[in-house]
Design a protein around this motif. Structure first.
Motif, PDB file in Angstrom:
ATOM      1  N   PRO A  66     -12.589  18.262 -58.008  1.00 23.69           N
ATOM      2  CA  PRO A  66     -12.922  17.802 -59.368  1.00 23.69           C
ATOM      3  C   PRO A  66     -12.192  16.527 -59.759  1.00 23.69           C
ATOM      4  O   PRO A  66     -12.778  15.632 -60.387  1.00 23.69           O
ATOM      5  CB  PRO A  66     -12.515  18.984 -60.252  1.00 23.69           C
ATOM      6  N   VAL A  83     -27.103  15.588 -63.015  1.00 24.10           N
ATOM      7  CA  VAL A  83     -26.564  16.829 -62.460  1.00 24.10           C
ATOM      8  C   VAL A  83     -27.701  17.744 -62.012  1.00 24.10           C
ATOM      9  O   VAL A  83     -28.520  18.171 -62.833  1.00 24.10           O
ATOM     10  CB  VAL A  83     -25.693  17.564 -63.507  1.00 24.10           C
ATOM     11  N   LEU A  87     -25.729  22.642 -59.161  1.00 19.93           N
ATOM     12  CA  LEU A  87     -24.440  22.056 -58.789  1.00 19.93           C
ATOM     13  C   LEU A  87     -23.300  22.903 -59.342  1.00 19.93           C
ATOM     14  O   LEU A  87     -23.355  23.372 -60.481  1.00 19.93           O
ATOM     15  CB  LEU A  87     -24.330  20.633 -59.328  1.00 19.93           C
ATOM     16  N   ASP A  88     -22.279  23.104 -58.534  1.00 17.84           N
ATOM     17  CA  ASP A  88     -21.101  23.864 -58.968  1.00 17.84           C
ATOM     18  C   ASP A  88     -20.485  23.160 -60.178  1.00 17.84           C
ATOM     19  O   ASP A  88     -20.042  22.015 -60.083  1.00 17.84           O
ATOM     20  CB  ASP A  88     -20.096  23.929 -57.811  1.00 17.84           C
ATOM     21  N   GLU A  89     -20.475  23.828 -61.310  1.00 17.31           N
ATOM     22  CA  GLU A  89     -20.004  23.198 -62.558  1.00 17.31           C
ATOM     23  C   GLU A  89     -18.535  22.806 -62.490  1.00 17.31           C
ATOM     24  O   GLU A  89     -18.076  21.934 -63.232  1.00 17.31           O
ATOM     25  CB  GLU A  89     -20.245  24.117 -63.745  1.00 17.31           C
ATOM     26  N   ARG A  90     -17.783  23.418 -61.581  1.00 15.48           N
ATOM     27  CA  ARG A  90     -16.365  23.075 -61.452  1.00 15.48           C
ATOM     28  C   ARG A  90     -16.174  21.663 -60.897  1.00 15.48           C
ATOM     29  O   ARG A  90     -15.135  21.041 -61.137  1.00 15.48           O
ATOM     30  CB  ARG A  90     -15.661  24.089 -60.547  1.00 15.48           C
ATOM     31  N   TRP A  91     -17.161  21.158 -60.163  1.00 14.12           N
ATOM     32  CA  TRP A  91     -17.020  19.834 -59.561  1.00 14.12           C
ATOM     33  C   TRP A  91     -16.868  18.740 -60.607  1.00 14.12           C
ATOM     34  O   TRP A  91     -16.220  17.727 -60.363  1.00 14.12           O
ATOM     35  CB  TRP A  91     -18.226  19.525 -58.670  1.00 14.12           C
ATOM     36  N   LEU A  92     -17.478  18.919 -61.781  1.00 14.52           N
ATOM     37  CA  LEU A  92     -17.430  17.897 -62.828  1.00 14.52           C
ATOM     38  C   LEU A  92     -16.509  18.279 -63.981  1.00 14.52           C
ATOM     39  O   LEU A  92     -16.527  17.638 -65.028  1.00 14.52           O
ATOM     40  CB  LEU A  92     -18.838  17.629 -63.354  1.00 14.52           C
ATOM     41  N   ALA A  93     -15.696  19.319 -63.770  1.00 18.90           N
ATOM     42  CA  ALA A  93     -14.867  19.833 -64.861  1.00 18.90           C
ATOM     43  C   ALA A  93     -13.836  18.810 -65.344  1.00 18.90           C
ATOM     44  O   ALA A  93     -13.443  18.826 -66.510  1.00 18.90           O
ATOM     45  CB  ALA A  93     -14.162  21.119 -64.408  1.00 18.90           C
ATOM     46  N   GLN A  99     -23.142  14.624 -69.108  1.00 18.65           N
ATOM     47  CA  GLN A  99     -23.944  15.170 -68.014  1.00 18.65           C
ATOM     48  C   GLN A  99     -25.415  15.202 -68.406  1.00 18.65           C
ATOM     49  O   GLN A  99     -25.778  15.731 -69.460  1.00 18.65           O
ATOM     50  CB  GLN A  99     -23.457  16.567 -67.651  1.00 18.65           C
ATOM     51  N   PRO A 101     -29.033  16.579 -67.290  1.00 19.89           N
ATOM     52  CA  PRO A 101     -29.651  17.545 -66.377  1.00 19.89           C
ATOM     53  C   PRO A 101     -30.852  16.955 -65.655  1.00 19.89           C
ATOM     54  O   PRO A 101     -31.563  16.098 -66.184  1.00 19.89           O
ATOM     55  CB  PRO A 101     -30.070  18.690 -67.305  1.00 19.89           C
ATOM     56  N   ASP A 138     -28.534  22.700 -55.607  1.00 26.36           N
ATOM     57  CA  ASP A 138     -27.331  21.874 -55.776  1.00 26.36           C
ATOM     58  C   ASP A 138     -27.560  20.419 -55.369  1.00 26.36           C
ATOM     59  O   ASP A 138     -26.639  19.605 -55.394  1.00 26.36           O
ATOM     60  CB  ASP A 138     -26.146  22.458 -55.003  1.00 26.36           C
TER      61      ASP A 138
END
Length: 210
Positions: A66, A83, A87-93, A99, A101, A138
């Motif tokens: 991240p 996004v 996509l794993d939401e943690r990647w952009l945390a 963002q 969509p 993803d």
């Protein structure tokens, strides 16, 4: 006789001794990879060939991902990022960006106004320095990796890295649309002046994540 008729004639002659309805065996005795490498050496080869195609390669671990993505977006001056739905939401945390969509209703003009896109990948080919997207959740639709000027692609290593194209094809579903990317978009005129960003992202950043 046309070229088409000549080619079809050759095919018919080649299949003359095959009974109707029977499958024709296809010899696949070509090399599956060139040389023997460890998993680590295969990842190193991928990084080398990606860089040779002018992609920017970064290495990190899952915990630091991240922060790395946030730094890459900030360095590019991105205020918006496309996004994919899965996509794993943690990647952009850690990223301070808006963002956007991936929606079917988005027009090419709307997508062109987005600064960056972050995707995963389906597989990466070391010998050719290629990342492959197959439209999985993803990764999103093909157009989101072609219209924005800046693409950050995350590759999980060593699991998503294979040595050769034949090995990559074995992992892909032929019913899914695939996009094969070797470096940022580039073309050249008759004088071989290279221009980047004509057919896709001007900047491709690949993050190899353990």
């Amino acid at each position: 006789m046309s070229s088409r008729e000549r080619i079809l004639g050759r095919v018919r002659r080649a299949l003359a001794d095959v009974p109707p309805g029977e499958d024709v065996p296809v010899e696949r005795d070509y090399l599956r990879e060139h040389g023997e490498r460890t998993a680590e050496e295969t990842v190193d080869l991928l990084a080398e060939n990606l860089a040779d195609y002018r992609a920017v390669v970064h290495r990190t671990d899952a915990g630091s991902l991240p922060g790395v993505i946030a730094e890459l977006l900030a360095a590019h001056g991105a205020s918006t990022v496309l996004v994919p739905p899965g996509l794993d939401e943690r990647w952009l945390a850690a990223a301070e960006v808006t963002q956007v969509p991936d929606e079917a209703s988005s027009t090419p003009y709307e997508l062109d106004r987005v600064d960056s896109v972050v995707t995963a990948c389906a597989v990466a080919v070391a010998e050719t320095g290629t990342i492959v997207l197959d439209g999985s959740p993803d990764q999103g639709r093909r157009r989101i990796s072609l219209i924005p000027d800046h693409h950050i692609c995350v590759v999980r290593v060593p699991g998503q890295v294979v040595a050769s194209v034949p090995q990559a094809l074995e992992r892909l579903d032929p019913a899914r649309p695939s996009t094969w990317i070797s470096g940022p978009s580039a073309t050249s005129d008759i004088e071989l002046d290279r221009v980047e960003g004509v057919h896709g992202p001007r900047t491709l950043e690949v993050v190899l994540v353990r």
